[in-house]
Each structure stands twice: as C-alpha cells, then as structure tokens.
Enzyme design. Structure first.
Site, mmCIF file in Angstrom:
data_model
loop_
_atom_site.group_PDB
_atom_site.id
_atom_site.type_symbol
_atom_site.label_atom_id
_atom_site.label_comp_id
_atom_site.label_asym_id
_atom_site.label_seq_id
_atom_site.Cartn_x
_atom_site.Cartn_y
_atom_site.Cartn_z
ATOM 1 N N SER A 95 -51.207 11.295 -29.588
ATOM 2 C CA SER A 95 -51.860 11.165 -28.290
ATOM 3 C C SER A 95 -52.867 10.009 -28.350
ATOM 4 C CB SER A 95 -52.511 12.495 -27.900
ATOM 5 O OG SER A 95 -52.886 12.507 -26.544
ATOM 6 N N GLU A 154 -43.233 16.265 -22.470
ATOM 7 C CA GLU A 154 -44.664 15.978 -22.523
ATOM 8 C C GLU A 154 -45.404 16.397 -21.251
ATOM 9 O OE1 GLU A 154 -46.301 14.549 -25.089
ATOM 10 O OE2 GLU A 154 -44.923 13.235 -26.175
ATOM 11 N N HIS A 177 -46.632 18.369 -24.719
ATOM 12 C CA HIS A 177 -47.514 17.457 -25.425
ATOM 13 C C HIS A 177 -48.231 18.175 -26.569
ATOM 14 C CE1 HIS A 177 -49.934 13.837 -25.810
ATOM 15 N NE2 HIS A 177 -51.047 14.554 -25.782
#
Length: 523
Positions: free
Chosen positions: A208, A337, A436
């Site tokens: 991320s 995600e 995610h």
C-alpha cells in the site's frame, strides 16, 4: 478526506556516526554491536529479533521537520527486546489508542538463528497505512527470515503532519517521511553485516503506502545504490483515484503533489488553525506547538512533495520516461482491492451503482457500464468493487509494470485467495474476496491479530515466502518445487496466487482480467 504523501533523505549526516557495526564476539548471540552501540535482543529456536533499534535521532524540538539526524552513540548494552513507540497517529488497529510520541524513528531486525557461510539477503519492509498510520513492529517477520533465510528489517517513519508538512522557507517540505525511509536504508548499509546480512543485496519492499514509497524511492536520486531489488505490493508510482472513486465526494488526486502546493497549504493552516502567522518566527512557533495540538491537523498532510530534492518530478512521470534506478522489481495487487472501501458508500443497489459510475466517469459512464454490466456480477456492490479495483488499483499497477519492464526484469502477480483470515476484520456489503491488504498474513504474522491459515493456505504462504525470498536473493523468484513465474514481456501476465482449494497458482493476463484497455488513456 485523505490526501497523499512520500520522501527522500540526507546521506552525509548519518555517515558521521562514530563506530563500526559488528557481531559481538563470544557466546551471547543476543547481543549485536551496531555502529552506535551494542543492542541486546531475543533468541528463539528459529530467529534472533532486535526491536526498537534507533536509526536516527528523535525528530523532536528543533529537529521537528528537519532531515533525519544521526543517532547519539551509547556505551552500555541497549535493550532491544520490545518495540519502540509508533510514530504519531490517530487511534487505529495498527496503533490502538494512537500516539503523540515523536521519538519514533526505529527499526526492528529479524535474522535466522542458524549460522550461514555467506551473508544473507536483506529485506527492508516499509509498512503501509496511507501515510497516516502504521508501525514496523506489527509485522512479525520470523517466517520470512527463517524459511526465506534472510535478514528482515521493518521500520517506522514520520506520518501525517509530522512527515509531510510544508511551509514557506522550510527545506524538505512534504518529504520528511521519505527522508526517514532513506535514513533507515543507510542504517542498513552500515549495520547489515553485524546481523549477518549483505549490504550489497538489499530488497526494498512495502505494501500500500509502503509499495508507493518503494516506487517513489525507485525514482529518488537520494536512494541510488541503497537497494538492489524492489517489491511493490498494492502500490505503485501510477496510483491515483478519480472523483468519488474511493470515498463519496472525494476529488480526483494522487499521493504526489507539487511541493509549492504543500507549502501553501501549510502556510494557511499555520496561520489560521495553529496561530503561527508568516515570517521569520513562524517555524519556531510551529516547532513549539505540542504534538497533541498538531494532531488536530494531522490528516491535512499525507502527500509527498514533488519538484523537491527528494522527488524532482512526479514518480509516475519519471517512471514513464525511464528515469528510475535499474533494479529488478516484483509488483502486484490483490484481485478485489476496491472492496475494502465499499463500506464508505453504504448500501449499493442498481440505482446507486449508476449514480456512482456517473459521478466517477462523467461522459464515459455509459462505456464503463457496458464494460461492467450488472448482469455480470453477483450484486451492484460487486460491480462497483470491480470498477474501483480496476481503475484505481490493478490498472495503475499494470501501467507501472509496463514502464518498469521496458528497462528491468519485472515480475507481476495477483493475490487471489478469496478467504484470507484477514477478511473477517473488514465490514461492508461483501464479506469475502481478495481485498486490500489481505495477503499480508501469508508473509508475516500480524501482531495483535489471531489469524489461522487453513492447511492449503499455509502451503500457499510457504510458496509465497519462497518466491519473495528467492527474488530477494537473486532478483528472480523462481526455484524448485513451485510453478514457474515468467517476467513481464509484452502482455502484463503473472501468477494468480491461490490455495489449492481454490484452484492453485496459475498464470493470468492481468491487464485483460482487469479491463485495463479501457482505463489506458491519459489521466
């Protein structure tokens, strides 16, 4: 509303620290001598761990919003059996209760217990968290270290207003967090050998915001020579978002913002919200404000300043032009995600789906709906999750992969386990999917979370550790006993990482799977 962020560092100052890092002679394997002094960690059957080891001086008082300064050496053996404080941040799962402690520039080192005839590869992990949350000690790296036969270093770096603040006349505006990352990499250069690592074989990795940071460091002049490989998980130089794509009403943007804009914002907030008007005394006034007061403006600064010494240009522009460090790259996303953000949009029915697409795509809404018809998905929420996954995450990563693969070996992948134990912590209309961050328990044990992997998931975790460790060792993830992983060549293809109960590992065309043809135009 969230913003954006990233940075670089100063080299010369940190090289002034006295001493030489080395393993301490004698039978006590809990003690290692760093270049600033000896530290005592812990030993298990598999690994040695050293937590809360300082890599830069506390950025407090006059050092707030300055480039990282050297650690003051110590003489006695420093305790390194417990993590240091997380950097200032609001209450979140990574830092329960939050933190206002600016004395937070520390690394954690995990290294195998068993001896090695040669130095081991070093993996330096940058935690994610949108540049406003995260802490290196939450990533227990014992599996990656022991099974992967690697030295793993996790770091803290300054976040929010402490890491990315800008102000007129403030050198380094919008880049202090990225400078911290480079200071940690320089610490690794000086100290890797003491922990059994090879300073000439360092992999910079992150997820991320950590993946975006890694990509930014690929384009930063100050990080040249500090790492030899890069891993970007769910984060790239091209990451951006359209209007209303991640949060209702959020304007289009990215984590890369001109430094002048960050300075202008800082000037305004300093005067209007923090009571420090412009002029020569402004920075002294701001440095005198207690951390708790600055926390009220914490989320206003999560963007990295471009047009700076750390990031001379937008990293996406630099990547497209081939201006990046020539190191092999491993890069990928999770299959779903965008589902992690669905709860922000509330209940999504067919009418809401049409509204969301129209707000995001404008005149291209009909084209988007034709590409993602509701009839192809289990629900309108699934459809919106697919649209945002592809537009914001997967196809931006594919764009970066294409640029990278034209110059360096690039290995693309997709994590596709729909039932990661981490999905249990995500609220929202869709309870499962490769959302995610849910790949993290396959590489690390996440502290504070009891996440049991099923037998086929544990087997997948072992394969992933083997892939990642082989890449760190050689720049090529391949090895015996696991499916072949070909580098990107033409089409952006790579393995879909699934446990055997969901079909196992198989190669997919990532660009085709995520409709990247329709998202390929200029932003």
């Amino acid at each position: 509303m969230l913003k954006k962020a990233l940075v670089l560092g100063v080299a010369g100052a940190l090289l002034a620290v006295a001493g030489t890092a080395s393993a301490v002679d004698g039978p006590d394997r809990t003690v290692v001598r760093t270049d600033a002094g000896p530290v005592r960690g812990k030993v298990t059957d598999e690994v040695r761990t050293f937590e809360g080891v300082p890599y830069a001086a506390p950025p407090t008082g006059e050092l707030r919003w300055r480039s990282p300064h050297p650690v003051r050496p110590w003489t006695g053996v420093r305790d390194a059996t417990a993590p240091a404080s997380a950097c200032p941040q609001n209450d979140n799962p990574e830092a329960p209760g939050g933190s206002t402690n600016e004395d937070c520039l520390y690394v954690n080192v995990t290294t195998p217990v068993k001896p090695s005839a040669r130095p081991r590869p070093v993996v330096v992990w940058i935690p994610g968290g949108g540049f406003f949350m995260g802490a290196g000690h939450n990533y227990d790296a014992h599996r990656l270290a022991a099974r992967g036969d690697a030295v793993v270093v996790t770091m803290n770096y300054r976040l929010g207003i402490f890491g990315f603040f800008g102000h007129d006349g403030l050198p380094g505006s919008g880049t202090f967090g990225l400078q911290d990352q480079q200071a940690a990499l320089r610490w690794v250069q000086r100290n890797a050998a003491a922990f059994g690592g090879d300073a000439g074989n360092v992999t910079l990795a992150g997820e991320s915001a950590g993946g975006m940071s890694t990509c930014a460091q690929l384009t930063s002049p100050g990080s040249a020579g500090l790492f030899q490989r890069a891993v970007m998980q769910s984060g790239s130089c091209d990451f951006d978002w359209p209007t209303g794509g991640q949060y209702p009403g959020q304007r289009a943007g990215s984590f890369w913002v001109p430094q002048r804009a960050i300075r202008q914002q800082g000037d305004e907030i300093a005067a209007k919200e923090l009571g420090c008007p412009g002029g020569a005394a402004a920075l002294a006034c701001l440095r005198g404000r207690p951390p708790a007061e600055l926390m009220k403006q914490f989320m206003a600064f999560t963007s990295s300043g471009t047009g700076s010494g750390v990031l001379p240009e937008n990293p996406a522009t630099a990547l497209a032009a081939g201006r990046f460090h020539r190191v092999p790259v491993l890069s990928g996303n999770n299959h779903d995600e965008g589902r992690s953000w669905l709860q922000a949009f509330g209940a999504i029915d067919a009418a809401k789906y049409h509204q969301l697409v129209a707000a995001m795509a404008g005149d291209a809404a009909a084209k988007v709906e034709a590409e993602y018809p509701l009839s192809a998905y289990a629900s309108p929420a699934h459809a919106w999750g697919a649209v945002t996954t592809d537009r914001i995450w997967s196809c931006n990563q594919v764009r970066s992969d294409r640029a990278l693969s034209s110059k360096v070996p690039t290995y693309a992948y997709e994590f596709s386990d729909a039932h990661s134990p981490l999905v249990r912590v995500f609220p929202g209309p869709i309870k499962e999917g490769a959302m995610h961050g849910v790949e993290l328990p396959y590489l690390f044990d996440i502290r504070g979370a009891h996440l049991e992997l099923a037998p086929d998931q544990r087997a997948l975790a072992d394969e992933m550790v083997d892939y990642w460790a082989a890449f760190a060792r050689t720049g090529d993830p391949n090895g015996p006993g696991r499916p072949h992983w070909a580098p990107v060549s033409g089409a952006v293809s790579g393995p879909s990482l699934k446990p055997s109960g969901q079909g196992g590992i198989a190669t997919v065309d990532l660009a085709a799977e995520h409709h990247c043809g329709m998202w390929a135009g200029p932003r």
